[in-house]
Design a protein around this motif. Structure first.
Motif, short mmCIF file in Angstrom:
data_model
loop_
_atom_site.label_atom_id
_atom_site.label_comp_id
_atom_site.label_asym_id
_atom_site.label_seq_id
_atom_site.Cartn_x
_atom_site.Cartn_y
_atom_site.Cartn_z
N LYS A 30 0.83 -1.21 0.00
CA LYS A 30 0.00 0.00 0.00
C LYS A 30 0.87 1.25 0.00
CE LYS A 30 -3.84 -2.27 2.30
NZ LYS A 30 -4.57 -2.44 3.57
N ALA A 31 1.91 1.24 0.83
CA ALA A 31 2.81 2.40 0.90
C ALA A 31 3.54 2.61 -0.42
CB ALA A 31 3.80 2.22 2.05
N ALA A 32 4.02 1.51 -1.04
CA ALA A 32 4.74 1.61 -2.31
C ALA A 32 3.82 2.10 -3.43
CB ALA A 32 5.35 0.25 -2.68
N ALA A 33 2.58 1.60 -3.46
CA ALA A 33 1.64 2.04 -4.49
C ALA A 33 1.34 3.52 -4.34
CB ALA A 33 0.35 1.21 -4.41
N SER A 34 1.19 3.98 -3.12
CA SER A 34 0.95 5.41 -2.88
C SER A 34 2.16 6.24 -3.27
CB SER A 34 0.60 5.65 -1.40
OG SER A 34 -0.64 5.03 -1.10
N ARG A 35 3.34 5.74 -2.97
CA ARG A 35 4.57 6.44 -3.34
C ARG A 35 4.68 6.56 -4.87
NH1 ARG A 35 9.28 3.98 -0.49
NH2 ARG A 35 8.62 5.40 1.13
N MET A 36 4.37 5.48 -5.58
CA MET A 36 4.43 5.52 -7.04
C MET A 36 3.35 6.44 -7.61
SD MET A 36 7.09 3.91 -7.87
CE MET A 36 6.92 3.80 -9.64
N ALA A 37 2.19 6.47 -6.97
CA ALA A 37 1.12 7.38 -7.41
C ALA A 37 1.58 8.83 -7.31
CB ALA A 37 -0.14 7.14 -6.59
N ARG A 38 2.23 9.18 -6.19
CA ARG A 38 2.75 10.55 -6.03
C ARG A 38 3.81 10.84 -7.10
NH1 ARG A 38 2.57 8.95 -0.67
NH2 ARG A 38 4.83 8.68 -0.60
N TYR A 39 4.65 9.85 -7.37
CA TYR A 39 5.69 10.02 -8.40
C TYR A 39 5.06 10.29 -9.77
CZ TYR A 39 9.59 9.10 -11.50
OH TYR A 39 10.55 9.21 -12.49
N LEU A 40 4.04 9.52 -10.11
CA LEU A 40 3.36 9.70 -11.39
C LEU A 40 2.81 11.12 -11.52
CD1 LEU A 40 1.43 6.31 -11.48
CD2 LEU A 40 3.18 7.01 -13.12
N LYS A 41 2.19 11.59 -10.46
CA LYS A 41 1.62 12.95 -10.48
C LYS A 41 2.72 14.00 -10.56
CE LYS A 41 -1.57 15.98 -8.07
NZ LYS A 41 -2.50 16.10 -6.93
N GLU A 42 3.73 13.86 -9.73
CA GLU A 42 4.83 14.83 -9.66
C GLU A 42 5.57 14.96 -10.99
OE1 GLU A 42 7.21 17.61 -7.55
OE2 GLU A 42 5.39 16.60 -6.89
N HIS A 43 5.66 13.85 -11.74
CA HIS A 43 6.41 13.83 -13.00
C HIS A 43 5.50 13.84 -14.23
CE1 HIS A 43 10.40 13.36 -11.19
NE2 HIS A 43 9.70 12.83 -10.20
N ALA A 44 4.23 14.17 -14.02
CA ALA A 44 3.25 14.29 -15.11
C ALA A 44 3.19 13.04 -15.99
CB ALA A 44 3.53 15.54 -15.94
N LEU A 45 3.26 11.90 -15.36
CA LEU A 45 3.12 10.61 -16.05
C LEU A 45 1.69 10.14 -15.82
CD1 LEU A 45 6.51 9.01 -14.97
CD2 LEU A 45 5.93 9.92 -17.23
N LEU A 46 0.78 10.83 -16.49
CA LEU A 46 -0.64 10.66 -16.19
C LEU A 46 -1.34 9.93 -17.32
CD1 LEU A 46 -1.12 14.29 -14.89
CD2 LEU A 46 -0.62 12.23 -13.55
N PRO A 47 -1.77 8.71 -17.06
CA PRO A 47 -2.45 7.95 -18.11
C PRO A 47 -3.84 8.50 -18.40
CG PRO A 47 -2.56 6.75 -16.05
CD PRO A 47 -1.69 7.96 -15.81
N ASN A 48 -4.22 8.45 -19.67
CA ASN A 48 -5.60 8.78 -20.00
C ASN A 48 -6.39 7.50 -20.27
OD1 ASN A 48 -4.24 8.36 -22.37
ND2 ASN A 48 -4.96 10.20 -23.38
N GLN A 49 -5.69 6.36 -20.21
CA GLN A 49 -6.34 5.06 -20.31
C GLN A 49 -5.52 4.05 -19.51
OE1 GLN A 49 -8.68 2.35 -23.44
NE2 GLN A 49 -7.05 3.51 -24.31
N VAL A 50 -6.22 3.15 -18.81
CA VAL A 50 -5.57 2.15 -17.99
C VAL A 50 -6.15 0.78 -18.32
CG1 VAL A 50 -5.10 1.34 -15.63
CG2 VAL A 50 -5.24 3.80 -16.09
N LEU A 51 -5.25 -0.19 -18.55
CA LEU A 51 -5.62 -1.59 -18.66
C LEU A 51 -5.13 -2.25 -17.38
CD1 LEU A 51 -4.39 -2.38 -22.30
CD2 LEU A 51 -6.56 -1.35 -21.57
N CYS A 52 -6.04 -2.85 -16.62
CA CYS A 52 -5.68 -3.40 -15.31
C CYS A 52 -6.19 -4.83 -15.19
CB CYS A 52 -6.30 -2.51 -14.22
SG CYS A 52 -5.91 -3.02 -12.53
N SER A 53 -5.34 -5.68 -14.66
CA SER A 53 -5.74 -7.05 -14.35
C SER A 53 -6.90 -7.03 -13.35
CB SER A 53 -4.55 -7.80 -13.75
OG SER A 53 -4.95 -9.00 -13.14
N THR A 54 -7.66 -8.09 -13.33
CA THR A 54 -8.80 -8.19 -12.41
C THR A 54 -8.42 -8.69 -11.02
OG1 THR A 54 -9.29 -10.36 -13.34
CG2 THR A 54 -10.53 -8.47 -14.22
N SER A 55 -7.16 -9.02 -10.79
CA SER A 55 -6.78 -9.49 -9.46
C SER A 55 -6.97 -8.37 -8.44
CB SER A 55 -5.32 -9.97 -9.44
OG SER A 55 -4.44 -8.87 -9.45
#
Length: 174
Positions: A30-55
């Motif tokens: 949970k902490a790592a996913a939140s950290r990566m989410a902040r990184y994505l926002k901070e570096h403008a790596l913002l998807p406009n489409q997401v393909l996600c596994s159902t797990s």
């Protein structure tokens, strides 16, 4: 076009009665996913489409990523991303990617790593070496392509722009 390949964050193995697909994230994940989410926002790596596994662990990773997006993103939950080979990921990206400029795939290893290695024809040698060494949970490969539609995706045609692991990030992202 840009592909963001995010491996799900670390899952919880504490309940042996759960099926693999039903394992949630553990506290470290949970902490790592939140950290990566902040990184994505901070570096403008913002998807406009997401393909996600159902797990469950990939959907929980996605939920943390979504909190950092200032824009709407189209989301496809695909059972085919669960434990598929790299060839299957390529076909799913071709099928569902369309003309999305920033496409994110949240899925599993070894297929995420194999997909990144298959697509990255060029890139920073250190990042490529790092990618080949290990693709840990919640790691992100950013691969750029000179294509107009994801249906044109071919192995070896991408440029590995960066490879980021949660443990390499400072908590403040400074």
């Amino acid at each position: 076009m840009r592909l963001l390949l995010l491996r799900h964050a670390k899952s919880d193995w504490g309940d042996p009665s759960l099926e693999d697909i039903d394992r949630p994230l553990n506290s470290r994940g949970k902490a790592a996913a939140s950290r990566m989410a902040r990184y994505l926002k901070e570096h403008a790596l913002l998807p406009n489409q997401v393909l996600c596994s159902t797990s469950l662990r990939t959907r929980e990773t996605l939920a943390r990523v979504l909190t950092s997006l200032p824009q709407e993103a189209r989301i496809h939950l695909l059972s085919d991303l669960y434990l598929q080979s790299e060839d299957d990921y390529l076909s799913l990206i071709r099928k569902y990617g369309g003309r999305s400029q920033n496409l994110m795939v949240i899925a599993h290893n070894p297929a995420t790593e194999e997909t990144a290695l298959s697509l990255a024809g060029t890139g920073d040698p250190m990042a490529i070496a790092d990618l080949k060494e290990k693709y840990p949970t919640a790691a992100l490969a950013v691969i750029d392509f000179d294509i107009a539609d994801w249906s044109e995706l071919q192995p070896g045609t991408g440029h590995l722009e960066r490879f980021v692991k949660p443990r390499d990030l400072k908590d403040d992202l400074g």
